[in-house]
Design a protein around this motif. Structure first.
Motif, PDB file in Angstrom:
ATOM      1  N   GLU A   1       6.810  14.708   0.951  1.00  0.00           N
ATOM      2  CA  GLU A   1       6.947  14.619  -0.512  1.00  0.00           C
ATOM      3  C   GLU A   1       6.879  13.171  -0.988  1.00  0.00           C
ATOM      4  N   VAL A   2       7.494  12.280  -0.231  1.00  0.00           N
ATOM      5  CA  VAL A   2       7.537  10.878  -0.655  1.00  0.00           C
ATOM      6  C   VAL A   2       6.132  10.287  -0.698  1.00  0.00           C
ATOM      7  N   ILE A   3       5.336  10.540   0.340  1.00  0.00           N
ATOM      8  CA  ILE A   3       4.010   9.909   0.363  1.00  0.00           C
ATOM      9  C   ILE A   3       3.094  10.559  -0.664  1.00  0.00           C
ATOM     10  N   ARG A   4       3.236  11.867  -0.850  1.00  0.00           N
ATOM     11  CA  ARG A   4       2.422  12.530  -1.878  1.00  0.00           C
ATOM     12  C   ARG A   4       2.716  11.920  -3.248  1.00  0.00           C
ATOM     13  N   ASP A   5       3.997  11.730  -3.540  1.00  0.00           N
ATOM     14  CA  ASP A   5       4.354  11.160  -4.835  1.00  0.00           C
ATOM     15  C   ASP A   5       3.863   9.719  -4.964  1.00  0.00           C
ATOM     16  N   ARG A   6       3.892   8.966  -3.857  1.00  0.00           N
ATOM     17  CA  ARG A   6       3.429   7.574  -3.891  1.00  0.00           C
ATOM     18  C   ARG A   6       1.932   7.520  -4.222  1.00  0.00           C
ATOM     19  N   ILE A   7       1.154   8.423  -3.631  1.00  0.00           N
ATOM     20  CA  ILE A   7      -0.290   8.448  -3.904  1.00  0.00           C
ATOM     21  C   ILE A   7      -0.518   8.696  -5.392  1.00  0.00           C
ATOM     22  N   LEU A   8       0.195   9.685  -5.926  1.00  0.00           N
ATOM     23  CA  LEU A   8       0.027  10.028  -7.343  1.00  0.00           C
ATOM     24  C   LEU A   8       0.490   8.881  -8.238  1.00  0.00           C
ATOM     25  N   GLU A   9       1.646   8.304  -7.885  1.00  0.00           N
ATOM     26  CA  GLU A   9       2.228   7.177  -8.615  1.00  0.00           C
ATOM     27  C   GLU A   9       1.229   6.025  -8.745  1.00  0.00           C
ATOM     28  N   MET A  10       0.420   5.815  -7.690  1.00  0.00           N
ATOM     29  CA  MET A  10      -0.526   4.701  -7.714  1.00  0.00           C
ATOM     30  C   MET A  10      -1.840   5.084  -8.370  1.00  0.00           C
ATOM     31  N   GLY A  11      -1.873   6.291  -8.958  1.00  0.00           N
ATOM     32  CA  GLY A  11      -3.066   6.706  -9.682  1.00  0.00           C
ATOM     33  C   GLY A  11      -4.227   7.084  -8.774  1.00  0.00           C
TER      34      GLY A  11
ATOM     35  N   GLN B   1       6.093   0.199   8.836  1.00  0.00           N
ATOM     36  CA  GLN B   1       6.393   1.568   9.219  1.00  0.00           C
ATOM     37  C   GLN B   1       5.695   2.452   8.205  1.00  0.00           C
ATOM     38  N   ARG B   2       5.111   3.569   8.661  1.00  0.00           N
ATOM     39  CA  ARG B   2       4.358   4.423   7.749  1.00  0.00           C
ATOM     40  C   ARG B   2       5.280   5.469   7.131  1.00  0.00           C
ATOM     41  N   GLU B   3       4.991   5.846   5.932  1.00  0.00           N
ATOM     42  CA  GLU B   3       5.791   6.876   5.271  1.00  0.00           C
ATOM     43  C   GLU B   3       5.508   8.211   5.942  1.00  0.00           C
TER      44      GLU B   3
ATOM     45  N   ALA C   1       0.810  -1.217   0.000  1.00  0.00           N
ATOM     46  CA  ALA C   1       0.000   0.000   0.000  1.00  0.00           C
ATOM     47  C   ALA C   1       0.844   1.269   0.000  1.00  0.00           C
ATOM     48  N   PHE C   2       0.212   2.366  -0.396  1.00  0.00           N
ATOM     49  CA  PHE C   2       0.927   3.632  -0.592  1.00  0.00           C
ATOM     50  C   PHE C   2       1.520   4.218   0.692  1.00  0.00           C
ATOM     51  N   TYR C   3       0.923   3.817   1.847  1.00  0.00           N
ATOM     52  CA  TYR C   3       1.342   4.473   3.093  1.00  0.00           C
ATOM     53  C   TYR C   3       2.558   3.802   3.745  1.00  0.00           C
ATOM     54  N   MET C   4       3.098   2.751   3.119  1.00  0.00           N
ATOM     55  CA  MET C   4       4.232   2.068   3.726  1.00  0.00           C
ATOM     56  C   MET C   4       5.538   2.776   3.366  1.00  0.00           C
ATOM     57  N   ARG C   5       6.440   2.842   4.334  1.00  0.00           N
ATOM     58  CA  ARG C   5       7.642   3.656   4.168  1.00  0.00           C
ATOM     59  C   ARG C   5       8.600   3.032   3.159  1.00  0.00           C
ATOM     60  N   VAL C   6       9.024   3.844   2.188  1.00  0.00           N
ATOM     61  CA  VAL C   6       9.962   3.379   1.164  1.00  0.00           C
ATOM     62  C   VAL C   6      11.356   3.260   1.784  1.00  0.00           C
ATOM     63  N   ASN C   7      11.978   2.093   1.585  1.00  0.00           N
ATOM     64  CA  ASN C   7      13.326   1.877   2.108  1.00  0.00           C
ATOM     65  C   ASN C   7      14.370   2.579   1.240  1.00  0.00           C
ATOM     66  N   ASP C   8      15.590   2.652   1.744  1.00  0.00           N
ATOM     67  CA  ASP C   8      16.651   3.358   1.031  1.00  0.00           C
ATOM     68  C   ASP C   8      16.958   2.735  -0.326  1.00  0.00           C
ATOM     69  N   ASP C   9      16.655   1.429  -0.493  1.00  0.00           N
ATOM     70  CA  ASP C   9      16.916   0.786  -1.789  1.00  0.00           C
ATOM     71  C   ASP C   9      15.905   1.205  -2.856  1.00  0.00           C
ATOM     72  N   SER C  10      14.884   1.975  -2.468  1.00  0.00           N
ATOM     73  CA  SER C  10      13.812   2.444  -3.367  1.00  0.00           C
ATOM     74  C   SER C  10      13.001   1.309  -4.006  1.00  0.00           C
TER      75      SER C  10
END
Lengths: 567, 567
Positions: free
Chosen positions: B502-512, B496-498, B466-475
């Motif tokens: 900026e990261v979570i906003r982009d993730r939401i958009l990325e997932m349409g 862990q939540r994002e 899901a979009f709210y999960m924290r992106v790890n350093d490996d992307s």
């Protein structure tokens, strides 16, 4: 406190890690409560290291910007920890805005004499900052009304009031479980989605997938139009033709292989026809049958609603495992815009077998007293906050209810007292006479003026109460009881349940209700019936009573009412 | 035991009331648990009076009908109390049928040597009987399947299995509260009715009053037909006329009284017109606007649903008061007819601020261990019943999980192990390769075969989470974790939540997904953002794990699934 001289960081006794205050087991911080809620106010921890986390309530730079004071709160208690950050340690401008999240490590110190605090944190490292732009922050430090805060329901837990309410609500919930568990009651999860209607009354929310299913069908039909009648006719013709081929081959005693092949073709044509016929039936809109909505196509193949009470369902467990309770959300779709109604609210509903109305009253009284005592024992800091900001009398009220035996009077006595009061000059908006339900003004007069303590009114007229309440020997009253308390009036409503099969069946019919939906409920009286009773406590009412807050929308985290269901 | 000689009642030592076993505080009985769950099995109570209540599990007359043995259960524990009733005391024929409710008073006695019981009740008075007609009773003594019992959901708590499940469920619920309260978490009541959709996925039930409101309008229109256009025209004409009268009187400088009267008439005419116009708008059917349902007229003036998870909402509290949890019903409108899916089920969802994925795993592991230990400490009688009747290994499984450190492996390691297993000859139905979600068969292989203990798999590919999960350093991966246990596979899912705006906003958009419905969620990152994490435990999964029962419909009191919502 302000302007007090601060020793430079390097003069702080370097505490070793073994001197650190134990942190929260599953997070990166010492709860501030562990520091400040000690009997010594935290002073006994002086010299120890601590890593805390929280949000800045107020922050200000001092000493020409050489250091800053922050008041930090982490929600573990109403008190803030004062911290001092040196300009050498961090950019103070980022730390001071109200609402900033900080993770801070440092050493606890007893502040100079003459200050309010008994302990403070000298910060050595800022491990986290979640900044706030004060120009945009929706809930600045200024005093905000509770009404305003309802428009920022996702941020309002960051305020002192809403976080104190959250702690008090949490305490009351756990006290509820503890009370019933200690008395051997089993917690039963009654259903939220129900096909029963507790009293044949009460507006209910409907739960359905008919609308979303119809939307799906409509989208599908646009993407992939349904077959025309001509398509169906053509497919029917094909089935007929293929059928004739099979018949011809059979009567001509053709080879097995040929017959098998023709049968396969027939089967395929039939399958195609039935698929087309299935899709032909798809109509845009919600499915109808005989001029009504076709609930046979709804998720549960019947109409379903949100529960208005778990009582009837929890009775099935009381009649099997004796002492039970349910504690969960209930719903009313009433268009009430008052400060006392919610569309979604929580109820505590115990149910006790081998027990009568007197047991019910004993249980209700013991439970309410337990809740009050619990708050005094576990939430005095938060109660102090409420007393200071909302209701001076709220702590005294808890003490009084926890220690005073409840008055118990029959409905008939209550009416007599109210009639007397009217004779004595007391004015009520609605008339009091035997047979009418007591209005809130009557209830509050009894508990607040006449007795000045909680009052249990019992044995109400049959005509104003639900079918499941036990008919008394006078045939005029039922074994119902209401607990009235100062500030909110009715806090609890309960009754002994009618356990006699014939009596309850006749009561259902007498009230013009159909028997069929209650057959399962009648079964509880048909097979091994038992004397039993129970009550319901409106959990938000208990919170209004405890906190002194006026509007029910402010004592539930996410209030739902007409026109409003944020998040 | 059978046929043992019984002393006549008059030879029993007449116990005084001060020798009575203390009864339940709010009912008319001693819980049978208080007698039988003592270390001495109750024998130390011999000679004391007791009044018990319960339901007859088995009853049989003995000694040519001169007395009867009854096995009585009151739900307080799985054990039955054996009672002996003399024919002189009561009509034994009414007492012996299975399911009969009895209230009995008598004296506790140590039975003759060589019997299984360590204490029994010699009845002196039958204070209550709720009879059963064995010919009609739907759940006779014979062994019934769990499937059959689902058709008598209101009576099934009277069976040994369902009442044992109720006690285990109750214990797990209270253990849950106790665990989180002891660790300083606040219990937050997240909403059931929601206007947010947790993941943009998941079928949701709609909550509406549009249909019932439309039905009310239809009934009203039949009773009281709406005005015709002619009615409206006539009313408009009247307003015009009355208006002209006012104008005339004013220009003629008529008396104040006359003008006031004519204005009053005009006002009345206008009011009448607006009422008619209001009623004219009433149309049968669900209100539409621009070809769609008009949710502006629904209870919340917008579309509303039953929640699929309280996570997003409980985060608003974690970001204010640090450590919180929610424990309540959640809903999925999926047409799943499996033994693992319910339309209404309960979830435990903690959320911790100032905490990362490691803290999350530590919390999940400690919580599951606590639950297992709690059952061993508080429910061993019921667990014995489950071990005997459903799953021989269930107690060993609890012991193993309570005492064994959970294995922790990354998703990448998990995939490597599964690929190795395939190379070694293990066959799976679905293919394993980096990037795909693990199937239940893979999860069960890891926990049941490979490690034979609970396994936490962490750091899953970003694309399947899901979009709210924290992106790890490996992307490539996110800080997600699942707890897998023997018997059920996935028991817990968390992350862990994002926290980076900026990261979570982009993730939401990325997932349409659209940003607008998540603005409130983004606010938590905009203002004082904090590192935080949480997880969800499916409460019924925990019950399947603990009891060894196979079908989820049997571990919830009132199961809801497609086509079924009894009571």
């Amino acid at each position: 406190m302000s302007g007090q001289p601060q020793p430079p960081v390097d003069q702080l006794a370097a505490a070793t890690l073994s001197d650190a205050v134990p942190k929260h087991e599953f997070s990166d911080r010492v709860p501030i409560r562990s520091i400040l809620a000690r009997p010594d106010g935290g002073s006994g921890l002086a010299g120890q290291r601590a890593r805390i986390g929280g949000w800045v309530k107020t922050g200000r730079k001092q000493g020409s910007g050489s250091f800053a004071f922050l008041e930090v709160n982490d929600g573990s208690c109403p008190m803030n920890l004062q911290v001092i950050v040196d300009a050498a340690v961090a950019d103070l401008g980022v730390l001071v805005p109200t609402g900033t999240c900080v993770g801070l490590e440092g050493v606890l110190k007893v502040p100079p004499e003459g200050t309010k605090q008994r302990i403070e944190l000298r910060v050595e490292e800022v491990v986290h900052v979640g900044p706030v732009d004060p120009a945009k922050y929706p809930i600045p430090k200024t005093k905000l009304t509770l009404e305003f805060l309802r428009d920022v329901v996702h941020l309002r837990p960051k305020t002192n009031t809403i976080s104190a309410v959250a702690r008090i609500r949490n305490a009351l919930a756990y006290a509820t479980h503890t009370f019933f568990q200690e008395h051997g009651f089993l917690y039963i999860h009654t259903p939220i989605i129900t096909t029963s209607d507790c009293e044949g009354a009460g507006e209910m929310f409907q739960v359905t997938t008919l609308i979303s299913d119809a939307e799906k069908v409509e989208k599908e039909l646009i993407k992939n139009p349904p077959p025309s009648e001509a398509d169906i006719e053509a497919a029917k013709l094909l089935v007929k033709e293929k059928g004739e081929v099979v018949a011809q081959l059979k009567s001509a005693k053709a080879s097995k292989a040929d017959i098998t092949e023709s049968v396969a073709e027939l089967t395929k044509a039939k399958e195609n026809l039935s698929k087309l016929e299935e899709r032909f039936k798809l109509k845009p809109g919600i499915p109808q049958k005989d001029g009504k909505l076709d609930y046979g196509q709804d998720f549960f193949t019947r109409q379903a609603f949100l529960t208005v009470s778990g009582q009837l369902q929890v009775e099935t467990y009381a009649c099997a495992v004796s002492s039970v309770y349910t504690f969960g959300p209930t719903f009313r779709a009433e268009h009430s815009h008052t400060s006392r109604h919610l569309a979604e609210f929580w109820m505590v509903e115990p149910e006790i077998a081998f027990a009568d109305l007197k047991d019910d009253m004993n249980c209700a009284e013991a439970y309410v007293k337990f809740l009050c005592k619990w708050l005094l024992d576990h939430c005095l800091d938060d109660m102090d906050f409420m007393a200071k900001n909302f209701d001076k009398t709220c702590i005294d009220r808890l003490r009084m209810v926890a220690s005073t035996p409840f008055e118990r009077i029959s409905y008939t006595e209550a009416v007599e007292l109210l009639v007397e009061a009217v004779k004595g000059g007391k004015q009520f908006e609605s008339k009091v006479e035997w047979g009418v339900d007591l209005a809130s003004e009557h209830e509050r007069y009894l508990t607040e003026v006449k007795f000045q303590k909680p009052v249990i009114v019992y044995n109400y007229p049959k005509g104003i109460k639900a079918f499941y309440m036990r008919v008394n020997d006078d045939s005029k009253t039922v074994a119902a009881m209401d607990v009235l308390v100062p500030k909110v009036g009715e806090l609890i409503g309960g009754s002994q349940r009618e356990e006699r099969f014939e009596v309850i069946r006749d009561r259902i019919l007498e009230m013009g209700l159909p028997l069929d939906p209650y057959e399962w409920y009648l079964d509880l009286r048909r097979y091994g019936t038992v004397k039993h009773c129970g009550f319901g406590l409106g959990f938000e009412r208990m919170l209004l009573f405890a906190t002194g807050i006026d509007n029910i929308r402010d004592v539930i985290p996410f209030p739902r009412y007409p026109g409003r269901a944020d998040l």
